[in-house]
Design a protein around this motif. Structure first.
Motif, PDB file in Angstrom:
ATOM      1  N   GLU A 134       0.836  -1.217   0.000  1.00  0.00           N
ATOM      2  CA  GLU A 134       0.000   0.000   0.000  1.00  0.00           C
ATOM      3  C   GLU A 134       0.862   1.254   0.000  1.00  0.00           C
ATOM      4  OE1 GLU A 134      -3.641   0.762   2.267  1.00  0.00           O
ATOM      5  OE2 GLU A 134      -3.431  -1.293   3.029  1.00  0.00           O
ATOM      6  N   ILE A 135       1.961   1.191   0.760  1.00  0.00           N
ATOM      7  CA  ILE A 135       2.877   2.352   0.803  1.00  0.00           C
ATOM      8  C   ILE A 135       3.482   2.601  -0.574  1.00  0.00           C
ATOM      9  CG2 ILE A 135       5.140   3.105   1.683  1.00  0.00           C
ATOM     10  CD1 ILE A 135       4.339   1.910   4.415  1.00  0.00           C
ATOM     11  N   THR A 136       3.879   1.505  -1.226  1.00  0.00           N
ATOM     12  CA  THR A 136       4.480   1.648  -2.576  1.00  0.00           C
ATOM     13  C   THR A 136       3.497   2.346  -3.521  1.00  0.00           C
ATOM     14  OG1 THR A 136       5.648  -0.412  -2.172  1.00  0.00           O
ATOM     15  CG2 THR A 136       5.577   0.332  -4.444  1.00  0.00           C
ATOM     16  N   GLU A 137       2.251   1.924  -3.425  1.00  0.00           N
ATOM     17  CA  GLU A 137       1.220   2.526  -4.272  1.00  0.00           C
ATOM     18  C   GLU A 137       1.019   4.010  -3.898  1.00  0.00           C
ATOM     19  OE1 GLU A 137      -2.226  -0.070  -4.561  1.00  0.00           O
ATOM     20  OE2 GLU A 137      -3.426   1.700  -5.024  1.00  0.00           O
ATOM     21  N   ASN A 152       1.840   9.904  -4.618  1.00  0.00           N
ATOM     22  CA  ASN A 152       2.244  11.040  -3.780  1.00  0.00           C
ATOM     23  C   ASN A 152       1.262  11.301  -2.633  1.00  0.00           C
ATOM     24  OD1 ASN A 152       4.536  12.559  -3.657  1.00  0.00           O
ATOM     25  ND2 ASN A 152       3.554  14.393  -4.506  1.00  0.00           N
ATOM     26  N   ASP A 153       0.686  10.227  -2.123  1.00  0.00           N
ATOM     27  CA  ASP A 153      -0.322  10.351  -1.059  1.00  0.00           C
ATOM     28  C   ASP A 153       0.363  10.291   0.313  1.00  0.00           C
ATOM     29  OD1 ASP A 153      -2.453  10.176   0.651  1.00  0.00           O
ATOM     30  OD2 ASP A 153      -3.527   8.618  -0.471  1.00  0.00           O
ATOM     31  N   MET A 154       0.908  11.451   0.719  1.00  0.00           N
ATOM     32  CA  MET A 154       1.701  11.496   1.956  1.00  0.00           C
ATOM     33  C   MET A 154       0.879  11.169   3.218  1.00  0.00           C
ATOM     34  SD  MET A 154       4.784  11.948   1.099  1.00  0.00           S
ATOM     35  CE  MET A 154       5.347  11.967  -0.592  1.00  0.00           C
ATOM     36  N   GLU A 167      11.296   6.857  10.685  1.00  0.00           N
ATOM     37  CA  GLU A 167      12.041   7.614   9.671  1.00  0.00           C
ATOM     38  C   GLU A 167      11.104   7.951   8.501  1.00  0.00           C
ATOM     39  OE1 GLU A 167      16.006   6.523   7.348  1.00  0.00           O
ATOM     40  OE2 GLU A 167      15.962   5.634   9.351  1.00  0.00           O
ATOM     41  N   MET A 168      10.248   6.995   8.179  1.00  0.00           N
ATOM     42  CA  MET A 168       9.305   7.190   7.073  1.00  0.00           C
ATOM     43  C   MET A 168       8.305   8.298   7.394  1.00  0.00           C
ATOM     44  SD  MET A 168       6.962   4.285   5.288  1.00  0.00           S
ATOM     45  CE  MET A 168       8.129   3.566   4.153  1.00  0.00           C
ATOM     46  N   GLU A 169       7.821   8.300   8.621  1.00  0.00           N
ATOM     47  CA  GLU A 169       6.889   9.359   9.033  1.00  0.00           C
ATOM     48  C   GLU A 169       7.520  10.740   8.825  1.00  0.00           C
ATOM     49  OE1 GLU A 169       4.000   8.973  12.547  1.00  0.00           O
ATOM     50  OE2 GLU A 169       5.550   7.497  13.015  1.00  0.00           O
ATOM     51  N   LYS A 170       8.811  10.829   9.234  1.00  0.00           N
ATOM     52  CA  LYS A 170       9.516  12.115   9.080  1.00  0.00           C
ATOM     53  C   LYS A 170       9.678  12.470   7.608  1.00  0.00           C
ATOM     54  CE  LYS A 170      12.120  11.829  13.364  1.00  0.00           C
ATOM     55  NZ  LYS A 170      13.310  11.160  13.884  1.00  0.00           N
ATOM     56  N   ALA A 171       9.989  11.459   6.791  1.00  0.00           N
ATOM     57  CA  ALA A 171      10.213  11.713   5.360  1.00  0.00           C
ATOM     58  C   ALA A 171       8.937  12.195   4.663  1.00  0.00           C
ATOM     59  CB  ALA A 171      10.748  10.457   4.685  1.00  0.00           C
ATOM     60  N   THR A 172       7.774  11.838   5.198  1.00  0.00           N
ATOM     61  CA  THR A 172       6.534  12.325   4.575  1.00  0.00           C
ATOM     62  C   THR A 172       6.376  13.827   4.799  1.00  0.00           C
ATOM     63  OG1 THR A 172       5.187  11.841   6.536  1.00  0.00           O
ATOM     64  CG2 THR A 172       5.272  10.135   4.844  1.00  0.00           C
ATOM     65  N   GLU A 173       6.955  14.305   5.919  1.00  0.00           N
ATOM     66  CA  GLU A 173       6.850  15.746   6.202  1.00  0.00           C
ATOM     67  C   GLU A 173       7.739  16.572   5.274  1.00  0.00           C
ATOM     68  OE1 GLU A 173       7.491  15.845  10.437  1.00  0.00           O
ATOM     69  OE2 GLU A 173       5.652  14.672  10.702  1.00  0.00           O
ATOM     70  N   THR A 174       8.891  15.985   4.905  1.00  0.00           N
ATOM     71  CA  THR A 174       9.805  16.716   4.006  1.00  0.00           C
ATOM     72  C   THR A 174       9.544  16.364   2.536  1.00  0.00           C
ATOM     73  OG1 THR A 174      11.425  14.954   4.350  1.00  0.00           O
ATOM     74  CG2 THR A 174      11.651  16.908   5.728  1.00  0.00           C
ATOM     75  N   LEU A 175       8.529  15.537   2.326  1.00  0.00           N
ATOM     76  CA  LEU A 175       8.134  15.112   0.962  1.00  0.00           C
ATOM     77  C   LEU A 175       9.300  14.488   0.207  1.00  0.00           C
ATOM     78  CD1 LEU A 175       6.073  18.302  -0.017  1.00  0.00           C
ATOM     79  CD2 LEU A 175       5.225  16.253   1.103  1.00  0.00           C
ATOM     80  N   VAL A 204      10.597  11.832  -1.498  1.00  0.00           N
ATOM     81  CA  VAL A 204      10.140  10.598  -2.143  1.00  0.00           C
ATOM     82  C   VAL A 204      11.281   9.588  -2.325  1.00  0.00           C
ATOM     83  CG1 VAL A 204       9.127   9.648  -4.260  1.00  0.00           C
ATOM     84  CG2 VAL A 204       8.211  11.747  -3.274  1.00  0.00           C
ATOM     85  N   VAL A 205      12.466  10.100  -2.653  1.00  0.00           N
ATOM     86  CA  VAL A 205      13.615   9.194  -2.864  1.00  0.00           C
ATOM     87  C   VAL A 205      13.891   8.430  -1.564  1.00  0.00           C
ATOM     88  CG1 VAL A 205      16.090   9.088  -3.388  1.00  0.00           C
ATOM     89  CG2 VAL A 205      14.609  10.666  -4.646  1.00  0.00           C
ATOM     90  N   HIS A 206      13.907   9.161  -0.470  1.00  0.00           N
ATOM     91  CA  HIS A 206      14.175   8.530   0.821  1.00  0.00           C
ATOM     92  C   HIS A 206      13.039   7.570   1.201  1.00  0.00           C
ATOM     93  CE1 HIS A 206      16.198   7.853   4.480  1.00  0.00           C
ATOM     94  NE2 HIS A 206      15.472   8.621   5.267  1.00  0.00           N
ATOM     95  N   LEU A 207      11.832   7.963   0.879  1.00  0.00           N
ATOM     96  CA  LEU A 207      10.683   7.085   1.182  1.00  0.00           C
ATOM     97  C   LEU A 207      10.830   5.737   0.466  1.00  0.00           C
ATOM     98  CD1 LEU A 207       7.629   9.531   1.047  1.00  0.00           C
ATOM     99  CD2 LEU A 207       8.392   8.207   3.016  1.00  0.00           C
ATOM    100  N   LYS A 208      11.275   5.812  -0.791  1.00  0.00           N
ATOM    101  CA  LYS A 208      11.460   4.568  -1.565  1.00  0.00           C
ATOM    102  C   LYS A 208      12.564   3.711  -0.945  1.00  0.00           C
ATOM    103  CE  LYS A 208       9.684   6.100  -6.018  1.00  0.00           C
ATOM    104  NZ  LYS A 208      10.019   6.623  -7.352  1.00  0.00           N
ATOM    105  N   GLU A 209      13.630   4.391  -0.511  1.00  0.00           N
ATOM    106  CA  GLU A 209      14.746   3.650   0.115  1.00  0.00           C
ATOM    107  C   GLU A 209      14.272   2.937   1.383  1.00  0.00           C
ATOM    108  OE1 GLU A 209      18.307   6.782  -1.111  1.00  0.00           O
ATOM    109  OE2 GLU A 209      17.674   6.600   0.983  1.00  0.00           O
TER     110      GLU A 209
END
Lengths: 233, 118
Positions: B42-45, B50-52, B80-88, B90-95
């Motif tokens: 679901e996260i990948t989708e 871009n549904d933060m 870490e993922m929660e934080k990355a959604t705040e800074t948008l 996407v590269v880090h989110l994928k990692e």
């Protein structure tokens, strides 16, 4: 004798956390729902529950707002309500307590800690009522108010001289007669956060069996798993 | 235990991911892993859309349950993922998502090898 009274209500939408709560509180019947709407429906009869666990972030609303509704309802005045949340910043904790929560359990939690906190709140709530309670198991009487067990023998009560731990073991095994409790469940109930070996538990059971030898109450072994209690007719 | 090969060619072993899983929760681990796998899909989708808020919601849930099941690495990555959604980011989110997938797969392999041993 079956004790089906001890129920805990849990408002939590994460199935894995629901399972973890159930596994952590094996001696309680944990009723879980995932939405505030379902909670409102079930809690129309709150008297069946000993304690409430509420998550903050829910699919249909805010658990803290729901908490305020509950604490303003007279029927929940004496019920311990605990917040369970991964929102562990100070402001959320302070808000939970100021709204009337009795405890704040941070997620992720340790199952043993969750058990200790919930059992402690229920014990405090039941202080008086439960501790005055006696449980009659054939010819054995468990007297929780005096933390003693007696055997009815030749018209008089004979003190079985059980230790505090032995009373606790009997208390757990006789909550639901014939239900098998694992050694882990016994360990958590009796020793709390301390780890004890299976041999220690087996040794306590052996002592208990010796002390109740000849009584109608029997402790049975579930091989490689745990124990149950049964009362002979 | 899984075996790792160090630079000097020395074989060593490191503790399994699930060595911290409480015994009480061990029977629930397969369901737990299946659910996390669904969460990651679901996260990948959600990343592709871009549904933060959705990513944040799921990450928050994983942060709250990972360490309870003896997998603190999942809770840490989810935080870490929660934080990355705040800074948008996407590269880090994928990692992070990939690392979480790896952890889950590793745990599933451990489960399979445990079954084989039994």
């Amino acid at each position: 004798m079956r004790n089906m009274e001890e129920q805990i209500f849990c408002l939590e939408d994460d199935k894995s956390i629901q399972e973890a709560i159930r596994a952590s509180l094996p001696e309680y019947n944990v009723v879980c729902v995932g939405t505030i709407a379902e909670a409102e429906r079930i809690l129309k009869k709150p008297e069946q529950f000993q304690a409430l666990l509420i998550d903050i972030q829910l699919p249909d609303g805010d658990g803290l707002r729901f908490l305020t509704d509950l604490v303003n309802d007279e029927r929940f005045k004496k019920m311990p309500i605990m917040i369970l949340s991964a929102r562990t910043d100070i402001s959320n904790k302070v808000m939970a307590f100021s709204y009337g929560a009795e405890d704040f359990i941070a997620k992720p939690f340790d199952p043993i800690e969750l058990h200790a906190r919930v059992a402690s709140k229920i014990r405090l709530r039941n202080n008086g009522a439960a501790t005055a309670m006696k449980r009659v198991l054939g010819d054995i009487i468990l007297d929780f108010s005096r933390q003693k067990a007696f055997r009815w023998l030749n018209g008089s009560e004979v003190d079985l001289q059980l230790t505090h731990r032995e009373i606790n073991i009997l208390s757990l095994l006789t909550r639901r007669l014939e239900q098998i409790y694992s050694r882990d469940q016994i360990m958590i109930h009796v020793w709390g956060e301390s780890f004890v070996s299976d041999r220690t538990i087996d040794s306590h059971i052996a002592h208990l069996r010796h002390k109740i030898n000849g009584a109608k109450l029997k402790l049975e072994t579930a091989k490689n798993f745990g124990y149950s209690a049964r009362v002979l007719n | 235990m899984h075996v790792v090969l160090y630079e000097g060619g020395v074989m060593a072993s490191e503790p399994s991911f699930m060595s911290l899983t409480p015994k009480l929760l061990r029977p629930h681990i397969p369901d737990f892993l299946n659910r996390r796998m669904s969460d990651l899909m679901e996260i990948t989708e959600a990343i592709s859309e871009n549904d933060m808020p959705k990513i944040k919601f799921i990450a928050h849930k994983i942060r709250g349950n990972g360490a309870t099941y003896g997998l603190p690495i999942l809770s840490e990555l989810a935080g870490e993922m929660e934080k990355a959604t705040e800074t948008l980011d996407v590269v880090h989110l994928k990692e992070i998502t990939k690392r979480m997938f790896d952890v889950i797969k590793e745990c599933e392999l451990e489960l399979v090898s445990e079954k084989v041993k039994l």
